[in-house]
Design a protein around this motif. Sequence first.
Motif, PDB file in Angstrom:
ATOM      1  N   GLY A  48       0.829  -1.191   0.000  1.00  0.00           N
ATOM      2  CA  GLY A  48       0.000   0.000   0.000  1.00  0.00           C
ATOM      3  C   GLY A  48       0.863   1.238   0.000  1.00  0.00           C
ATOM      4  O   GLY A  48       2.097   1.152   0.052  1.00  0.00           O
ATOM      5  N   ASN A  49       0.234   2.400  -0.068  1.00  0.00           N
ATOM      6  CA  ASN A  49       0.985   3.652  -0.029  1.00  0.00           C
ATOM      7  C   ASN A  49       1.659   3.836   1.320  1.00  0.00           C
ATOM      8  O   ASN A  49       1.191   3.311   2.336  1.00  0.00           O
ATOM      9  CB  ASN A  49       0.055   4.840  -0.285  1.00  0.00           C
ATOM     10  CG  ASN A  49      -0.483   4.858  -1.697  1.00  0.00           C
ATOM     11  OD1 ASN A  49       0.140   4.309  -2.608  1.00  0.00           O
ATOM     12  ND2 ASN A  49      -1.624   5.492  -1.894  1.00  0.00           N
ATOM     13  N   SER A  50       2.753   4.607   1.330  1.00  0.00           N
ATOM     14  CA  SER A  50       3.377   4.972   2.602  1.00  0.00           C
ATOM     15  C   SER A  50       2.423   5.879   3.372  1.00  0.00           C
ATOM     16  O   SER A  50       1.674   6.665   2.777  1.00  0.00           O
ATOM     17  CB  SER A  50       4.708   5.693   2.356  1.00  0.00           C
ATOM     18  OG  SER A  50       5.626   4.810   1.758  1.00  0.00           O
ATOM     19  N   TYR A  51       2.463   5.764   4.668  1.00  0.00           N
ATOM     20  CA  TYR A  51       1.556   6.531   5.519  1.00  0.00           C
ATOM     21  C   TYR A  51       1.876   8.028   5.488  1.00  0.00           C
ATOM     22  O   TYR A  51       3.029   8.425   5.611  1.00  0.00           O
ATOM     23  CB  TYR A  51       1.642   6.004   6.956  1.00  0.00           C
ATOM     24  CG  TYR A  51       0.879   6.837   7.963  1.00  0.00           C
ATOM     25  CD1 TYR A  51      -0.509   6.916   7.918  1.00  0.00           C
ATOM     26  CD2 TYR A  51       1.556   7.541   8.958  1.00  0.00           C
ATOM     27  CE1 TYR A  51      -1.208   7.683   8.839  1.00  0.00           C
ATOM     28  CE2 TYR A  51       0.863   8.306   9.896  1.00  0.00           C
ATOM     29  CZ  TYR A  51      -0.522   8.377   9.821  1.00  0.00           C
ATOM     30  OH  TYR A  51      -1.214   9.132  10.735  1.00  0.00           O
ATOM     31  N   SER A  52       0.837   8.854   5.306  1.00  0.00           N
ATOM     32  CA  SER A  52       0.952  10.307   5.425  1.00  0.00           C
ATOM     33  C   SER A  52       0.327  10.716   6.742  1.00  0.00           C
ATOM     34  O   SER A  52      -0.801  10.303   7.060  1.00  0.00           O
ATOM     35  CB  SER A  52       0.224  11.003   4.271  1.00  0.00           C
ATOM     36  OG  SER A  52       0.825  10.673   3.041  1.00  0.00           O
ATOM     37  N   ILE A  53       1.018  11.531   7.501  1.00  0.00           N
ATOM     38  CA  ILE A  53       0.615  11.825   8.865  1.00  0.00           C
ATOM     39  C   ILE A  53      -0.834  12.305   8.959  1.00  0.00           C
ATOM     40  O   ILE A  53      -1.260  13.166   8.197  1.00  0.00           O
ATOM     41  CB  ILE A  53       1.571  12.844   9.525  1.00  0.00           C
ATOM     42  CG1 ILE A  53       1.301  12.944  11.031  1.00  0.00           C
ATOM     43  CG2 ILE A  53       1.486  14.208   8.850  1.00  0.00           C
ATOM     44  CD1 ILE A  53       2.420  13.626  11.806  1.00  0.00           C
ATOM     45  N   LEU A  54      -1.571  11.709   9.854  1.00  0.00           N
ATOM     46  CA  LEU A  54      -2.962  11.984  10.208  1.00  0.00           C
ATOM     47  C   LEU A  54      -3.956  11.638   9.112  1.00  0.00           C
ATOM     48  O   LEU A  54      -4.886  10.877   9.323  1.00  0.00           O
ATOM     49  CB  LEU A  54      -3.148  13.458  10.618  1.00  0.00           C
ATOM     50  CG  LEU A  54      -4.535  13.813  11.168  1.00  0.00           C
ATOM     51  CD1 LEU A  54      -4.833  13.000  12.423  1.00  0.00           C
ATOM     52  CD2 LEU A  54      -4.638  15.289  11.482  1.00  0.00           C
TER      53      LEU A  54
END
Length: 519
Positions: A48-54
């Motif tokens: 999946g995509n890398s996590y973007s904050i919040l």
Amino acid sequence: MDCVQFIVISSCSAIAITLLLCLWRVLNWIWFRPKKLEKLLKEQGVKGNSYSILYGDTKELSLRIKEVTSKSMSLYDDDIAQRSMPFFLDTIKKYGKKSFIWLGPKPLVFIMDPDLIKEVFTKTYIYQKTKTNPLTKLLAQGLVREEGDKWAKHRKIINPAFHLEKLKHMLPAFCLSCTEMLSKWEDIVSVERAYEIDVWPHLQQLTSDVISRTAFGSSYEEGRRIFELQTEQAQYFIEAVRSVYIPGWSFLPTKRNRRMKEIERHVQATIRGIIDKRVKAMKGGEANNEDLLGILLESNFKEIEQHGDKNFGLSIEEVIEECKLFYFAGQETTSALLVWTLILLCRHHDWQTRAREEVLQVFGNRKPDFDGLNHLKVVTMILYESLRLYPPVMTVTRRLNEDTVLGDMSLPAGVLLSLPAVLLHHDEEIWGEDAKKFNPERFREGVSSATKGQVTFFPFTWGPRICIGQNFAMLEAKMVLAMILQRFSFDLSSSYAHAPHSVITTQPQYGAPLILHRL
């Protein structure tokens, strides 16, 4: 150091520690835990995509929905996933079926394997309904949201209302509501010429009237107002769930939050008034207990009396929530099923003709009855195929209640799972090359034969928690479709724009204008 200084220093230290703990919890919620989960999933081959904050993927998800809903689809295209859940589809095309997206700081893992779907639906104590957003309770609570022993109690008390013998007594209410709708159409459409009618609001009103009559009997006029308010509530709810949920946000006095709570108070007060009148009538021996509310209250009283303890029954507040659920689930699902069935039959006149011939052979011009409805094989095949192509709910979401192993994945508690019904229903590996085409013949030998015994068709979910109102919805849909076929033939209007979109259920964004011809 004197006593005052000690107290001041101690207080400051306590405040500092509390602030640090709060800061740690916030940082853990918005960053450290999501990054830990991301690493865990990717190490197991879940991409999946890398996590973007919040925000995670919520901004992109909302932009894709806005983009695709700005234009309609090709008239004969039933591949509705590209419009109803485009970001899900984009992710699966990019990373494969073993993938996930970010709903804020929570990963949502796609489950596409029929055996794993069966496990999720079966082990209800591990895979539970999501309760991440407190605004959910303003729309509907009740049976659909309860878990464990509480769910079992609710199901036991509500079950009698949906026994087939009880549903037989509700057919006159189905018939009366449908007759009223068809009479309006006949007043508009002359015998000599065809006329365009947007049937979508008519079908919504019809299913609202049906649930009003079957749930509240003589109080169905009050029930109509509940339907209007619940429809408005659903719109606000969708807006809320498509944005990032921040704990405590629902308590802020925003315009949307104030209106949602105002609707909730009005709905609660209206239903409570109906219940109070019914309880009073029952105690006086005057009530007719053949509607859903009457059967529910009677079942509840018996359960309390049998155990001699009111804790074995439902409270008035819980009865109110079940009534709200009757409304929302009963009205939304059936109106969506009916509108897509009519649209599909407009595009496939051979099946419209076959269905009408069957209805006329079984009933002629008389009112449909219970036994006859159960003999409508072609109509049933058509309804199942409509549910396959246009499932009322696009995806079923579950939350892990404990650390568990699912297939070859080790997943911690709190992770969300998505069982995307529309993608399973349209999968060519499961249904063949014509998976995205209308072909009711696939259900000629029933659902089990069509699915080869796999859990690949679940418009009403599946397993122990399968929708309690499934028989109610199918019986109502057969009755309405049969009565329409007896009196009208229909085509799509040139003004129809094919635009399925999800507002809790799958609905036509621009309505369903049809050209009706009286028979």
